[in-house]
Design an enzyme around this catalytic site. Structure first.
Site, mmCIF file in Angstrom:
data_model
loop_
_atom_site.group_PDB
_atom_site.id
_atom_site.type_symbol
_atom_site.label_atom_id
_atom_site.label_comp_id
_atom_site.label_asym_id
_atom_site.label_seq_id
_atom_site.Cartn_x
_atom_site.Cartn_y
_atom_site.Cartn_z
ATOM 1 C CE LYS A 151 -3.529 2.755 0.165
ATOM 2 N NZ LYS A 151 -4.555 2.753 1.209
ATOM 3 C CE LYS B 176 -3.499 7.568 7.246
ATOM 4 N NZ LYS B 176 -3.710 6.109 6.919
#
Length: 291
Positions: A165, A233
């Site tokens: 990811k 983030k």
């Protein structure tokens, strides 16, 4: 993200017990045919598989293990029993994922880290790309559950889903940055922005961002599919992991700073393609076509 994923599980015939830190999504799930849980531990006690989708690493540690600052009462681990599986679909640190998996293994519980890509549209449509780390046999045992939410790729042991990811977010963010620079440059040079997008999307530069976001970007449409603050983030997770593993990330570090600028300038709830606005600020003009 979690609510439409839960609804897809209901549609697939699974009994779903939901818990959220705010009440509205749970009420929506109940109206859709699910059940309400009283706490993370209550959800775990009433199910065979626990699926979490949380904002960041500290949230997973808090909700799953009951650890960290302002730790949750009745965390998931308090309701687990031996032989269960926890599927964490959050995007968090690979090293934190490995630690959580080790802690769950101590009580006889398997964990799959299964971060997702595809945005809210993919969650609603059940077309998410799901990057899975953990035991391949455990994934196979729960394949039908994953099929209700999207398509899976087994990436390796625990933590590998999160590494994958991070790779995804590096490519997405750096591509957004590159497309933004190209569009602002084209505008400064007096080119037709629609023609530029059409021409380069059909060649070697062709990509999802040019197909799905560039036509909106040149109209100033930054309605969110994936919040810029979440992209920021995720890039922090990627750069922290790069530091931990000794992997150079010069382009990612720069792009991370661009998304920081978005957040600090009040653009964090814009779509992540809105990084073009920071490039425009640097250029002193907007790259837009007339409506």
């Amino acid at each position: 993200m979690g609510l439409p994923m839960a609804k897809n599980l209901v549609d697939a015939g699974y009994p779903v017990v939901g818990y959220n830190r705010s009440d509205d999504p749970v009420a929506d799930l109940v109206d859709y045919g699910g059940e309400a849980g009283d706490s993370p531990a209550d959800v775990a006690a009433r199910t065979e598989v626990v699926v979490t989708c949380l904002p960041d690493s500290p949230d997973v540690e808090k909700v799953v293990l009951g650890e960290g600052e302002a730790a949750s009462e009745d965390p998931v681990v308090d309701g687990l029993s031996e032989g269960m599986t926890v599927v964490d679909m959050s995007t968090i640190s690979p090293t934190v994922t490995e630690d959580v998996a080790d802690r769950l293994a101590e009580v006889g519980v398997e964990m799959l880290d299964a971060p997702i890509s595809g945005g809210e549209e993919g969650a609603i449509d059940g077309t998410l790309s799901i990057m899975v780390g953990g035991d391949e046999d455990v994934l196979a045992a729960h394949q039908e559950l994953f099929d209700a939410m999207g398509s899976t790729t087994h990436c390796g042991p625990n933590g590998a889903g999160q590494v994958t990811k991070a790779c995804n977010q590096i490519v997405v963010a750096c591509t957004n940055q590159a497309v933004s620079e190209a569009l602002v440059f084209a505008n400064k040079a007096g080119a037709d922005l629609e023609a530029v997008v059409e021409a380069i999307r059909g060649g070697a530069a062709g990509c999802w961002t040019l197909d799905n976001r560039a036509p909106r970007m040149i109209h100033g449409n930054f309605e969110p599919g994936f919040f810029a603050e979440y992209q920021y983030k995720d890039l922090r997770i990627a750069t922290d992991a790069g530091e931990a593993f000794g992997s150079p990330m010069p382009a990612t570090e720069l792009t991370h700073e661009m998304y920081k600028s978005m957040v600090e300038n009040g653009m964090g709830r814009d779509d992540n393609s809105g990084v073009m606005q920071v490039v425009e600020m640097l250029a002193g003009e907007e790259a837009r076509i007339s409506q």
